[in-house]
Design a protein around this motif. Structure first.
Motif, PDB file in Angstrom:
ATOM      1  N   GLU A 252       0.826  -1.201   0.000  1.00 45.67           N
ATOM      2  CA  GLU A 252       0.000   0.000   0.000  1.00 45.67           C
ATOM      3  C   GLU A 252       0.865   1.256   0.000  1.00 45.67           C
ATOM      4  OE1 GLU A 252      -2.641  -0.366   3.308  1.00 45.67           O
ATOM      5  OE2 GLU A 252      -3.960  -1.787   2.281  1.00 45.67           O
TER       6      GLU A 252
ATOM      7  N   LYS B  18       2.726  13.914 -13.371  1.00 43.03           N
ATOM      8  CA  LYS B  18       1.589  14.494 -14.073  1.00 43.03           C
ATOM      9  C   LYS B  18       1.562  16.014 -13.898  1.00 43.03           C
ATOM     10  CE  LYS B  18      -3.456  14.294 -14.180  1.00 43.03           C
ATOM     11  NZ  LYS B  18      -4.632  13.767 -13.532  1.00 43.03           N
TER      12      LYS B  18
ATOM     13  N   GLU C 111       2.218   1.662  -3.378  1.00 47.33           N
ATOM     14  CA  GLU C 111       1.197   2.183  -4.276  1.00 47.33           C
ATOM     15  C   GLU C 111       0.990   3.679  -4.057  1.00 47.33           C
ATOM     16  OE1 GLU C 111      -2.394  -0.042  -3.903  1.00 47.33           O
ATOM     17  OE2 GLU C 111      -1.455  -1.926  -4.506  1.00 47.33           O
ATOM     18  N   VAL C 112       0.938   4.096  -2.787  1.00 51.03           N
ATOM     19  CA  VAL C 112       0.776   5.511  -2.460  1.00 51.03           C
ATOM     20  C   VAL C 112       1.960   6.302  -3.000  1.00 51.03           C
ATOM     21  CG1 VAL C 112       0.736   7.181  -0.559  1.00 51.03           C
ATOM     22  CG2 VAL C 112      -0.699   5.144  -0.455  1.00 51.03           C
ATOM     23  N   GLN C 113       3.173   5.749  -2.806  1.00 51.23           N
ATOM     24  CA  GLN C 113       4.363   6.430  -3.335  1.00 51.23           C
ATOM     25  C   GLN C 113       4.321   6.490  -4.861  1.00 51.23           C
ATOM     26  OE1 GLN C 113       7.687   4.323  -1.684  1.00 51.23           O
ATOM     27  NE2 GLN C 113       7.636   5.431   0.267  1.00 51.23           N
ATOM     28  N   ASP C 114       3.899   5.377  -5.466  1.00 52.08           N
ATOM     29  CA  ASP C 114       3.781   5.366  -6.927  1.00 52.08           C
ATOM     30  C   ASP C 114       2.750   6.408  -7.396  1.00 52.08           C
ATOM     31  OD1 ASP C 114       5.682   3.409  -7.101  1.00 52.08           O
ATOM     32  OD2 ASP C 114       4.258   1.762  -7.416  1.00 52.08           O
ATOM     33  N   GLU C 115       1.619   6.461  -6.657  1.00 55.04           N
ATOM     34  CA  GLU C 115       0.601   7.443  -6.991  1.00 55.04           C
ATOM     35  C   GLU C 115       1.142   8.862  -6.825  1.00 55.04           C
ATOM     36  OE1 GLU C 115      -3.058   6.856  -4.888  1.00 55.04           O
ATOM     37  OE2 GLU C 115      -3.251   4.793  -5.569  1.00 55.04           O
ATOM     38  N   GLU C 116       1.901   9.081  -5.714  1.00 48.38           N
ATOM     39  CA  GLU C 116       2.485  10.399  -5.485  1.00 48.38           C
ATOM     40  C   GLU C 116       3.478  10.743  -6.588  1.00 48.38           C
ATOM     41  OE1 GLU C 116       4.112  10.367  -1.572  1.00 48.38           O
ATOM     42  OE2 GLU C 116       2.165  10.525  -0.593  1.00 48.38           O
TER      43      GLU C 116
ATOM     44  N   SER D 225       3.531   9.436  -9.639  1.00 49.43           N
ATOM     45  CA  SER D 225       2.805   9.643 -10.886  1.00 49.43           C
ATOM     46  C   SER D 225       2.061  10.986 -10.860  1.00 49.43           C
ATOM     47  CB  SER D 225       1.849   8.489 -11.167  1.00 49.43           C
ATOM     48  OG  SER D 225       0.803   8.470 -10.218  1.00 49.43           O
ATOM     49  N   LEU D 226       1.541  11.381  -9.696  1.00 51.47           N
ATOM     50  CA  LEU D 226       0.893  12.672  -9.559  1.00 51.47           C
ATOM     51  C   LEU D 226       1.910  13.793  -9.758  1.00 51.47           C
ATOM     52  CD1 LEU D 226      -1.670  14.255  -8.881  1.00 51.47           C
ATOM     53  CD2 LEU D 226      -1.022  14.111  -6.467  1.00 51.47           C
TER      54      LEU D 226
END
Length: 196
Positions: free
Chosen positions: A37, A51, A40-45, A47-48
């Motif tokens: 998790e 972006k 995933e949060v780090q990946d989301e951060e 990717s954000l």
């Protein structure tokens, strides 16, 4: 201890060991899940962040294009304005040339003419033609000022003289030089004499 108790004890210990192992596996699984998790949060951060960086780059590019377009527009309009100012009177001058030609012809004709009325009539015709050209361009003379109140927005008082009658005080008595307007704007103030 009896054999049954011993077996029961061993079974309980084994169950206890299994529970510990299960708890350990469960804890490890939970740690792995938590790590997944977190990843995933780090990946989301990440990717954000990527972006947002792309968005910023796109907005910078749009801003630079817009700024360049505006600079080009500003330069183009400045150039057009300079050209317009330098050629603004061209149309008027071209329209005035026939009147100039008429004056030249009148001068040549007047050299040998002895009848003053013919000279005066020729001059009047050329003058009327010149006024017609100026009127077509929007230049209008200020008319009918004598006897009207002095207007400092359109008139310039050259001098004051004693009013011939009481009702002429503060009014225009004589026009020394006509005033002209171009559209609604005064291009030359009328020079007038007012009554005191």
């Amino acid at each position: 201890m009896t054999k049954n108790k011993k077996v029961e004890k061993e079974i309980k210990e084994q169950e206890f060991q299994e529970e510990i192992l299960l708890d350990k596996d469960s804890t490890e699984n939970q740690d792995e899940i938590a790590q997944d998790e977190n990843q995933e949060v780090q990946d989301e951060e990440v990717s954000l962040e990527v972006k947002l960086e792309k968005e910023v780059a796109e907005l910078k590019e749009k801003y630079l294009r817009l700024y360049s377009d505006f600079e080009n527009f500003r330069k183009r309009t400045a150039k057009e304005r300079i050209e317009m100012i330098s050629t603004a009177s061209q149309e008027l001058l071209v329209d005035l040339l026939p009147a100039v030609d008429d004056f030249e012809r009148a001068f040549k004709a007047n050299e040998n003419e002895e009848d003053a009325t013919k000279v005066l009539e020729g001059n009047r015709i050329v003058f009327q033609k010149l006024l017609k050209i100026l009127n077509s361009k929007g230049l209008k003379p200020m008319e009918d000022m004598i006897g009207k109140p002095f207007d400092p927005d359109t008139q310039e008082a050259i001098t004051q003289i004693p009013a011939p009658s009481e009702d002429m005080k503060g009014k225009v008595i004589d026009v020394i030089e006509k005033g002209y307007t171009l559209g609604d704007r005064v291009v030359r103030f009328a020079k007038v004499v007012t009554g005191a």
